[in-house]
Design an enzyme around this catalytic site. Structure first.
Site, PDB file in Angstrom:
ATOM      1  N   TYR A   1       4.748 -20.455   7.412  1.00  0.00           N
ATOM      2  CA  TYR A   1       4.087 -19.402   8.170  1.00  0.00           C
ATOM      3  C   TYR A   1       4.062 -19.712   9.663  1.00  0.00           C
ATOM      4  CZ  TYR A   1       2.293 -18.248   3.491  1.00  0.00           C
ATOM      5  OH  TYR A   1       2.180 -17.946   2.160  1.00  0.00           O
TER       6      TYR A   1
ATOM      7  N   GLY B   1      -2.716  -3.098  -0.191  1.00  0.00           N
ATOM      8  CA  GLY B   1      -3.729  -2.116   0.191  1.00  0.00           C
ATOM      9  C   GLY B   1      -3.630  -0.802  -0.552  1.00  0.00           C
ATOM     10  N   LEU B   2      -2.615  -0.637  -1.383  1.00  0.00           N
ATOM     11  CA  LEU B   2      -2.395   0.640  -2.065  1.00  0.00           C
ATOM     12  C   LEU B   2      -3.465   0.944  -3.104  1.00  0.00           C
ATOM     13  CD1 LEU B   2       1.476   0.409  -2.517  1.00  0.00           C
ATOM     14  CD2 LEU B   2       0.240   1.894  -0.918  1.00  0.00           C
ATOM     15  N   LEU B   3      -4.162  -0.080  -3.578  1.00  0.00           N
ATOM     16  CA  LEU B   3      -5.218   0.141  -4.562  1.00  0.00           C
ATOM     17  C   LEU B   3      -6.568   0.434  -3.921  1.00  0.00           C
ATOM     18  CD1 LEU B   3      -4.376  -2.619  -7.197  1.00  0.00           C
ATOM     19  CD2 LEU B   3      -4.343  -0.145  -7.577  1.00  0.00           C
TER      20      LEU B   3
ATOM     21  N   LYS C   1      -5.126   2.663   1.120  1.00  0.00           N
ATOM     22  CA  LYS C   1      -3.945   2.872   1.937  1.00  0.00           C
ATOM     23  C   LYS C   1      -3.164   4.072   1.393  1.00  0.00           C
ATOM     24  CE  LYS C   1       0.205   0.474   3.591  1.00  0.00           C
ATOM     25  NZ  LYS C   1       0.982  -0.787   3.535  1.00  0.00           N
TER      26      LYS C   1
ATOM     27  N   GLY D   1      -1.719 -10.742  -3.972  1.00  0.00           N
ATOM     28  CA  GLY D   1      -1.282  -9.368  -4.164  1.00  0.00           C
ATOM     29  C   GLY D   1      -2.214  -8.529  -5.008  1.00  0.00           C
TER      30      GLY D   1
ATOM     31  N   VAL E   1      -4.497  -6.473  -4.282  1.00  0.00           N
ATOM     32  CA  VAL E   1      -4.736  -5.095  -3.830  1.00  0.00           C
ATOM     33  C   VAL E   1      -3.428  -4.353  -3.570  1.00  0.00           C
ATOM     34  CG1 VAL E   1      -6.997  -5.644  -2.870  1.00  0.00           C
ATOM     35  CG2 VAL E   1      -4.973  -5.800  -1.401  1.00  0.00           C
ATOM     36  N   ALA E   2      -2.316  -4.984  -3.942  1.00  0.00           N
ATOM     37  CA  ALA E   2      -0.996  -4.336  -3.847  1.00  0.00           C
ATOM     38  C   ALA E   2      -0.750  -3.765  -2.455  1.00  0.00           C
ATOM     39  CB  ALA E   2      -0.856  -3.244  -4.906  1.00  0.00           C
TER      40      ALA E   2
END
Length: 298
Positions: A49, A201-203, A206, A196, A198-199
């Site tokens: 990172y 943020g899709l869950l 988002k 991951g 919240v995928a």
């Protein structure tokens, strides 16, 4: 707190994924210290990172409270000399050399959890294990694990090494680990560090977009189901998404990528309610998505 596999590391249910800390020293220091003050004790980074700078940031910020927290980092991805990208290098020589560089950047005498940052079935697995065992014997690391989504690779390390953890992608959308891997890890006392959850943020609000094998319509339907359960249980969508993965006993902690104070505040709020979902609500969420299985690396 939950014990991380067979180790003596007790980790908070939410952990701080240090992937994108930014360049503002005051901001990232405040975020890291605020997280620790709130009870988040596990901080996960990697030498990859920001070309090692994230390790440096974590080490600087957390040095005053080093004995109170758990630092995890990863090895195996080597930046090219021209900075154009990185290559996979899990060689024994690379691991033995780069653990010392990580220790220096992290400003610590030991790394609590050292993880192989990926892995393929064609790697020199015996040499990799020898390297991790050696640096553990030397006291440079306390425990080691791997970060992988590949069942065949994970199985090799379960059978041949002394790993205490596997970091893997797991969420309502990517429920592939439920097929067999989570139960197998649980049976061998190997803790799961979930990423991951919240995928992207899709869950949790988002705007819907395609994800893995799901269409944007399917994503929207699942996110709506999460929001419905959140209202019913008087929790936030984030708390519901995390509770879904906490529902499996193999999961020790969920690593969240935190970049802002607002994101950290919401993560801290979930620490107040880490109960798994009621069985009926969990089943309702699971029914909101199509079954999804591993097709490769089996």
């Amino acid at each position: 707190m939950k014990r991380l596999g067979k180790s003596d590391l007790w980790v908070s249910p939410v952990s701080f994924g240090c992937m994108s800390l930014g360049e503002n020293v005051t901001v990232y220091t405040d975020l890291l210290r605020k997280a620790a003050d709130a009870g988040i004790n596990y901080f996960d980074t990697a030498d990859l990172y920001n070309k090692g700078l994230n390790e440096l940031y974590v080490g600087e910020a957390l040095k005053p409270i080093r004995k109170d927290i758990i630092i995890a980092t990863k090895v195996g991805n080597q930046w090219r000399p021209d900075g154009s990208g990185w290559d996979w290098n899990p060689s024994k020589a690379y691991i033995l050399k780069h653990v010392d560089q990580s220790l220096k950047r992290l400003k610590t005498d030991y790394i609590d959890l050292y993880q192989l940052h990926g892995g393929t079935i064609d790697d020199p697995i015996d040499e990799i294990i020898e390297a991790f065992d050696r640096i553990k014997e030397q006291g440079k690391i306390r425990w080691y694990g791997i970060s992988s989504i590949r069942p065949n690779v994970i199985l090799e390390y379960i059978e041949r090494s002394d790993i205490v953890s596997v970091m893997t992608q797991y969420s309502l959308f990517d429920h592939r680990p439920e097929e067999a891997m989570l139960d197998l890890l649980r049976a061998h006392d190997v803790g799961v560090i979930c990423r991951g959850a919240v995928a992207q943020g899709l869950l949790i609000g988002k705007e819907a977009d395609s994800y893995l094998q799901y269409t944007d319509g399917e994503v929207a339907r699942a996110a709506k189901a999460v929001a419905k359960v959140a209202v019913e249980l008087e929790r936030t969508p984030l708390a519901v998404a995390l509770a879904y993965v906490w529902g499996h006993p193999a999961v020790a902690t969920v690593a969240l990528g935190v970049r802002t104070t607002a994101q950290l505040d919401e993560a801290i709020d979930t620490l107040r309610d880490v109960e798994p979902l009621p069985a009926g609500r969990r089943a309702f969420l699971r029914q909101s998505v199509r079954s999804f299985h591993y097709e490769a690396h089996r």
